[in-house]
Write a protein that holds these residues in place. Structure first.
Motif, PDB file in Angstrom:
ATOM      1  N   TRP A  21       0.839  -1.194   0.000  1.00 43.98           N
ATOM      2  CA  TRP A  21       0.000   0.000   0.000  1.00 43.98           C
ATOM      3  C   TRP A  21       0.883   1.256   0.000  1.00 43.98           C
ATOM      4  O   TRP A  21       1.906   1.297   0.689  1.00 43.98           O
ATOM      5  N   PRO A  22       0.549   2.282  -0.807  1.00 37.22           N
ATOM      6  CA  PRO A  22      -0.648   2.318  -1.648  1.00 37.22           C
ATOM      7  C   PRO A  22      -0.448   1.800  -3.066  1.00 37.22           C
ATOM      8  O   PRO A  22      -1.392   1.403  -3.716  1.00 37.22           O
ATOM      9  N   TYR A  24       3.920  -5.305  11.990  1.00 34.12           N
ATOM     10  CA  TYR A  24       4.187  -3.931  12.430  1.00 34.12           C
ATOM     11  C   TYR A  24       4.704  -3.117  11.254  1.00 34.12           C
ATOM     12  O   TYR A  24       5.615  -3.548  10.517  1.00 34.12           O
ATOM     13  N   VAL A  25       4.128  -1.944  11.050  1.00 36.58           N
ATOM     14  CA  VAL A  25       4.572  -1.043   9.986  1.00 36.58           C
ATOM     15  C   VAL A  25       4.606   0.383  10.522  1.00 36.58           C
ATOM     16  O   VAL A  25       4.007   0.697  11.564  1.00 36.58           O
ATOM     17  N   GLU A  26       5.297   1.236   9.794  1.00 36.65           N
ATOM     18  CA  GLU A  26       5.297   2.666  10.080  1.00 36.65           C
ATOM     19  C   GLU A  26       4.869   3.424   8.832  1.00 36.65           C
ATOM     20  O   GLU A  26       5.299   3.092   7.713  1.00 36.65           O
ATOM     21  N   ILE A  27       4.034   4.417   9.024  1.00 41.67           N
ATOM     22  CA  ILE A  27       3.627   5.312   7.941  1.00 41.67           C
ATOM     23  C   ILE A  27       4.310   6.649   8.177  1.00 41.67           C
ATOM     24  O   ILE A  27       4.042   7.337   9.164  1.00 41.67           O
ATOM     25  N   HIS A  28       5.224   7.017   7.271  1.00 40.12           N
ATOM     26  CA  HIS A  28       5.980   8.248   7.415  1.00 40.12           C
ATOM     27  C   HIS A  28       5.282   9.366   6.658  1.00 40.12           C
ATOM     28  O   HIS A  28       5.087   9.303   5.439  1.00 40.12           O
ATOM     29  N   LEU A  29       4.887  10.382   7.387  1.00 37.63           N
ATOM     30  CA  LEU A  29       4.294  11.585   6.834  1.00 37.63           C
ATOM     31  C   LEU A  29       5.305  12.718   6.929  1.00 37.63           C
ATOM     32  O   LEU A  29       6.406  12.546   7.464  1.00 37.63           O
ATOM     33  N   GLN A  30       4.941  13.887   6.403  1.00 38.88           N
ATOM     34  CA  GLN A  30       5.881  15.009   6.404  1.00 38.88           C
ATOM     35  C   GLN A  30       6.313  15.394   7.807  1.00 38.88           C
ATOM     36  O   GLN A  30       7.482  15.691   8.048  1.00 38.88           O
ATOM     37  N   ASP A  31       5.366  15.368   8.734  1.00 36.05           N
ATOM     38  CA  ASP A  31       5.666  15.909  10.054  1.00 36.05           C
ATOM     39  C   ASP A  31       5.529  14.905  11.192  1.00 36.05           C
ATOM     40  O   ASP A  31       5.676  15.267  12.359  1.00 36.05           O
ATOM     41  N   LYS A  32       5.220  13.636  10.865  1.00 32.91           N
ATOM     42  CA  LYS A  32       5.062  12.656  11.939  1.00 32.91           C
ATOM     43  C   LYS A  32       5.120  11.241  11.379  1.00 32.91           C
ATOM     44  O   LYS A  32       5.109  11.028  10.161  1.00 32.91           O
ATOM     45  N   VAL A  33       5.185  10.281  12.298  1.00 41.61           N
ATOM     46  CA  VAL A  33       5.183   8.865  11.945  1.00 41.61           C
ATOM     47  C   VAL A  33       4.022   8.197  12.675  1.00 41.61           C
ATOM     48  O   VAL A  33       3.836   8.391  13.881  1.00 41.61           O
ATOM     49  N   GLY A  57     -10.515   2.393   0.376  1.00 40.83           N
ATOM     50  CA  GLY A  57      -9.161   2.180  -0.121  1.00 40.83           C
ATOM     51  C   GLY A  57      -8.071   2.703   0.786  1.00 40.83           C
ATOM     52  O   GLY A  57      -6.898   2.731   0.412  1.00 40.83           O
ATOM     53  N   ASN A  58      -8.429   3.125   2.001  1.00 41.85           N
ATOM     54  CA  ASN A  58      -7.443   3.606   2.966  1.00 41.85           C
ATOM     55  C   ASN A  58      -6.875   2.442   3.775  1.00 41.85           C
ATOM     56  O   ASN A  58      -7.502   1.379   3.907  1.00 41.85           O
ATOM     57  N   LEU A  59      -5.693   2.664   4.345  1.00 41.54           N
ATOM     58  CA  LEU A  59      -5.039   1.635   5.148  1.00 41.54           C
ATOM     59  C   LEU A  59      -5.556   1.687   6.581  1.00 41.54           C
ATOM     60  O   LEU A  59      -5.755   2.768   7.144  1.00 41.54           O
ATOM     61  N   VAL A  60      -5.756   0.507   7.177  1.00 42.99           N
ATOM     62  CA  VAL A  60      -6.214   0.417   8.559  1.00 42.99           C
ATOM     63  C   VAL A  60      -5.088  -0.168   9.410  1.00 42.99           C
ATOM     64  O   VAL A  60      -4.597  -1.264   9.135  1.00 42.99           O
ATOM     65  N   ASP A  77      -7.901   1.452  16.381  1.00 44.85           N
ATOM     66  CA  ASP A  77      -7.691   1.476  14.937  1.00 44.85           C
ATOM     67  C   ASP A  77      -7.480   2.896  14.428  1.00 44.85           C
ATOM     68  O   ASP A  77      -8.116   3.839  14.895  1.00 44.85           O
ATOM     69  N   VAL A  78      -6.569   3.022  13.463  1.00 44.22           N
ATOM     70  CA  VAL A  78      -6.252   4.304  12.830  1.00 44.22           C
ATOM     71  C   VAL A  78      -6.448   4.147  11.326  1.00 44.22           C
ATOM     72  O   VAL A  78      -5.965   3.176  10.727  1.00 44.22           O
ATOM     73  N   ILE A  79      -7.144   5.097  10.701  1.00 45.28           N
ATOM     74  CA  ILE A  79      -7.332   5.104   9.251  1.00 45.28           C
ATOM     75  C   ILE A  79      -6.281   6.021   8.641  1.00 45.28           C
ATOM     76  O   ILE A  79      -6.183   7.197   9.004  1.00 45.28           O
ATOM     77  N   VAL A  80      -5.499   5.484   7.701  1.00 44.44           N
ATOM     78  CA  VAL A  80      -4.424   6.239   7.061  1.00 44.44           C
ATOM     79  C   VAL A  80      -4.801   6.459   5.603  1.00 44.44           C
ATOM     80  O   VAL A  80      -5.033   5.504   4.854  1.00 44.44           O
ATOM     81  N   THR A  81      -4.869   7.723   5.190  1.00 49.41           N
ATOM     82  CA  THR A  81      -5.285   8.048   3.823  1.00 49.41           C
ATOM     83  C   THR A  81      -4.107   8.238   2.869  1.00 49.41           C
ATOM     84  O   THR A  81      -4.276   8.139   1.654  1.00 49.41           O
ATOM     85  N   ALA A  82      -2.921   8.513   3.407  1.00 51.33           N
ATOM     86  CA  ALA A  82      -1.744   8.725   2.561  1.00 51.33           C
ATOM     87  C   ALA A  82      -0.502   8.563   3.418  1.00 51.33           C
ATOM     88  O   ALA A  82      -0.560   8.624   4.648  1.00 51.33           O
TER      89      ALA A  82
END
Length: 280
Positions: free
Chosen positions: A124-125, A228-237, A249-252, A259-264
């Motif tokens: 993903w994505p 376990y995964v990490e989603i790296h955004l501009q200002d946070k992980v 189509g978002n990641l859960v 639960d956290v919904i991740v859109t990008a």
């Protein structure tokens, strides 16, 4: 079909059914096929216009990375799409693109290795992994209003004829090509034609079904599920256990707060202590 190539730009068509053709703009070398395709989309070029290059000197990867695109070793191209779908369904289109490319790669390698086909997954994505290594990446650029998708440019980079020594040192352990699996050298222009016909038919079938069942099919091939995964955004992980994909189509992720919904974002998966965050 006879194709002649010129020094700056060439243009030809691939018939795909009785009334439609794919229009291809070919460049021996270009900075970025996506940049050129976006320009053509803004000029009003129709859906299924393709910009294809033997080499990109500044190919675009996700998160402002450079996509490594050496001459004649891969498929480096961008497709203009003008889907008539609801704006909120655009993430499902992203999943459909990844599944179509995954199934094409699977078809190619299974023809050569029918007894022991390798594992091909989506990350993903929009990355494709073969035996856990990156073989293809997709970059979407678009113009979307609240009411309408004006265009989507899908940039696709598929590693085809590289050997292990052809990759830069920082990619050699994380990237793979079709040739490294099948042992076969491919004629790039012929493979492009084969892929575009497959892409046109498969993607349009998914679109006719309004992307029904796309999430469950995507989850069937999703890498890092229950890991376990990490989603790296501009200002946070954002970190957690990857659970799957929601209906949009978002990641859960399952995190310490639920639960956290991740859109990008940029997904880093961890296997045997090594992060998979490759892009090239």
């Amino acid at each position: 079909m006879i194709i002649k190539f010129f020094s700056m730009e060439d243009h030809w068509q691939i018939p795909v059914d009785g009334s439609h053709s794919i229009n291809i703009f070919y460049y021996p070398s270009i900075d970025s096929t996506n940049t050129r395709a976006v320009s053509l989309a803004r000029e009003g070029k129709p859906e299924w216009t393709v910009v294809f290059a033997s080499e990109q000197t500044a190919g675009k990867g996700r998160i402002n990375r450079i996509w490594w695109s050496p001459p004649d070793l891969g498929l480096w191209f961008s497709v203009i799409l003008r889907p008539k779908i609801r704006v909120k369904s655009v993430n499902l289109l992203n999943l459909a693109l990844a599944l179509t490319i995954r199934s094409f790669i699977e078809k190619l390698v299974t023809e050569k290795l029918p007894e022991n086909p390798p594992r091909i997954q989506v990350k993903w994505p929009n990355d494709i992994l073969l035996e856990g290594k990156k073989i293809c990446g997709i970059l979407l650029e678009s113009e979307i209003t609240p009411q309408k998708i004006k265009y989507i440019v899908a940039g696709i980079g598929l590693n085809v004829n590289q050997g292990r020594d052809d990759f830069p040192a920082d990619l050699s352990s994380r990237a793979i090509s079709i040739k490294m699996v099948t042992g076969e050298n491919y004629v790039i222009f012929r493979l492009l034609t084969q892929f575009l016909k497959y892409f046109y038919n498969d993607f349009n079938q998914l679109r006719e079904k309004k992307f029904n069942y796309i999430v469950s099919e995507y989850e069937n091939h999703l890498a890092f599920t229950n890991q376990y995964v990490e989603i790296h955004l501009q200002d946070k992980v954002i970190a957690g256990v990857q659970k799957g994909i929601d209906p949009a189509g978002n990641l859960v992720l399952s995190g310490s707060q639920g639960d956290v919904i991740v859109t990008a974002g940029d997904l880093w998966g961890f296997t045997e202590g090594n992060s998979d965050d490759s892009d090239h």
